[in-house]
Motif scaffolding. Structure first.
Motif, PDB file in Angstrom:
ATOM      1  N   THR A  77      11.522  12.601  -6.875  1.00  0.00           N
ATOM      2  CA  THR A  77      10.967  12.018  -5.667  1.00  0.00           C
ATOM      3  C   THR A  77      10.837  10.512  -5.827  1.00  0.00           C
ATOM      4  O   THR A  77      10.568  10.021  -6.928  1.00  0.00           O
ATOM      5  N   TYR A  78      11.073   9.801  -4.727  1.00  0.00           N
ATOM      6  CA  TYR A  78      10.708   8.394  -4.656  1.00  0.00           C
ATOM      7  C   TYR A  78       9.319   8.358  -4.047  1.00  0.00           C
ATOM      8  O   TYR A  78       9.090   8.944  -3.001  1.00  0.00           O
ATOM      9  N   PHE A  79       8.421   7.697  -4.722  1.00  0.00           N
ATOM     10  CA  PHE A  79       7.031   7.636  -4.259  1.00  0.00           C
ATOM     11  C   PHE A  79       6.663   6.190  -4.002  1.00  0.00           C
ATOM     12  O   PHE A  79       6.989   5.311  -4.795  1.00  0.00           O
ATOM     13  N   ILE A  80       5.998   5.943  -2.866  1.00  0.00           N
ATOM     14  CA  ILE A  80       5.450   4.603  -2.658  1.00  0.00           C
ATOM     15  C   ILE A  80       3.997   4.748  -2.207  1.00  0.00           C
ATOM     16  O   ILE A  80       3.677   5.610  -1.388  1.00  0.00           O
ATOM     17  N   GLY A  81       3.125   3.960  -2.814  1.00  0.00           N
ATOM     18  CA  GLY A  81       1.711   3.976  -2.455  1.00  0.00           C
ATOM     19  C   GLY A  81       1.321   2.604  -1.920  1.00  0.00           C
ATOM     20  O   GLY A  81       1.633   1.590  -2.541  1.00  0.00           O
ATOM     21  N   TYR A  82       0.681   2.583  -0.747  1.00  0.00           N
ATOM     22  CA  TYR A  82       0.248   1.319  -0.157  1.00  0.00           C
ATOM     23  C   TYR A  82      -1.260   1.187  -0.272  1.00  0.00           C
ATOM     24  O   TYR A  82      -1.994   2.147  -0.003  1.00  0.00           O
ATOM     25  N   SER A  83      -1.714   0.006  -0.650  1.00  0.00           N
ATOM     26  CA  SER A  83      -3.149  -0.246  -0.692  1.00  0.00           C
ATOM     27  C   SER A  83      -3.382  -1.743  -0.594  1.00  0.00           C
ATOM     28  O   SER A  83      -2.582  -2.530  -1.096  1.00  0.00           O
ATOM     29  N   ARG A  84      -4.469  -2.137   0.070  1.00  0.00           N
ATOM     30  CA  ARG A  84      -4.788  -3.573   0.071  1.00  0.00           C
ATOM     31  C   ARG A  84      -5.441  -3.962  -1.253  1.00  0.00           C
ATOM     32  O   ARG A  84      -5.645  -5.139  -1.546  1.00  0.00           O
ATOM     33  N   PRO A 143       2.398  -9.513   2.097  1.00  0.00           N
ATOM     34  CA  PRO A 143       1.395 -10.170   2.945  1.00  0.00           C
ATOM     35  C   PRO A 143       1.676  -9.919   4.419  1.00  0.00           C
ATOM     36  O   PRO A 143       2.826  -9.706   4.803  1.00  0.00           O
ATOM     37  N   PHE A 144       0.635  -9.934   5.248  1.00  0.00           N
ATOM     38  CA  PHE A 144       0.890  -9.732   6.666  1.00  0.00           C
ATOM     39  C   PHE A 144       1.397 -11.034   7.290  1.00  0.00           C
ATOM     40  O   PHE A 144       1.251 -12.127   6.726  1.00  0.00           O
ATOM     41  N   ALA A 145       2.004 -10.911   8.477  1.00  0.00           N
ATOM     42  CA  ALA A 145       2.741 -12.017   9.081  1.00  0.00           C
ATOM     43  C   ALA A 145       1.863 -13.246   9.287  1.00  0.00           C
ATOM     44  O   ALA A 145       2.295 -14.379   9.050  1.00  0.00           O
ATOM     45  N   SER A 146       0.598 -13.043   9.711  1.00  0.00           N
ATOM     46  CA  SER A 146      -0.243 -14.211   9.995  1.00  0.00           C
ATOM     47  C   SER A 146      -0.559 -14.988   8.721  1.00  0.00           C
ATOM     48  O   SER A 146      -0.694 -16.209   8.743  1.00  0.00           O
TER      49      SER A 146
END
Ligand code: HEM
Length: 129
Positions: free
Chosen positions: A72-79, A118-121
């Protein structure tokens, strides 16, 4: 990315204990009072105030059946990067230390990396130089 191996066939009950949930009716199992913890317990992160920090997860099956490779390819997102680092530490070192996540007895991590997104702003607010 990680691959899974067929090392040792486990009874359904053992599989459920490793994951932390029943297979047929999808019921979460209680965390072990002590000793070996399930993947679900090791991947649940609380801070010093007892607040739980979830991450967003995505998985994509991958493999090369011709060479007997499945994974499996796993991706975890967190700030908060520390949350994912804490999960990995708990999986590989174990809690208590020495009792690692038993998923690792049946799968092998092949690659891994961290991206800063990073977010766009925020990007727009950066100086051009
Ligand atoms: C060998 C690779 C992995 C497999 C096969 C796997 C599988 C699973 C499964 C089946 C669950 C569902 C447990 C449930 O029933 O609630 C789960 C939950 C979870 N996994 Fe993994 N996982 C893997 C690696 C990882 C990694 C590398 C991370 C993060 C760094 C991670 C983070 C989580 C989290 C946060 C949960 C939710 C726990 C909760 O319910 O609070 N997993 N994983």
């Amino acid at each position: 990315m990680c691959t899974t191996s067929k090392r040792g066939m486990l009874q359904a009950e053992q599989q459920e204990a490793i994951i932390g949930r029943t297979k047929l009716d999808n019921v979460e199992l209680d965390d072990a009072a002590s000793g070996q913890q399930s993947h679900k317990a090791l991947a649940t992160i609380e801070d010093e105030n007892g607040d739980e920090h979830d991450i967003l997860r995505d998985n994509m099956p991958s493999g090369s059946p011709g060479s007997g490779q499945f994974g499996t390819y796993f991706i975890g997102y967190s700030r908060r990067l520390w949350v994912i680092e804490r999960i990995l530490q708990r999986m590989f070192v174990g809690d208590p230390p020495g009792l690692h996540d038993r998923l690792l007895d049946f799968s092998k991590p092949l690659t891994g990396t961290t991206f800063f997104a990073p977010f766009a702003s925020l990007l727009a607010s950066l100086d051009s130089d």
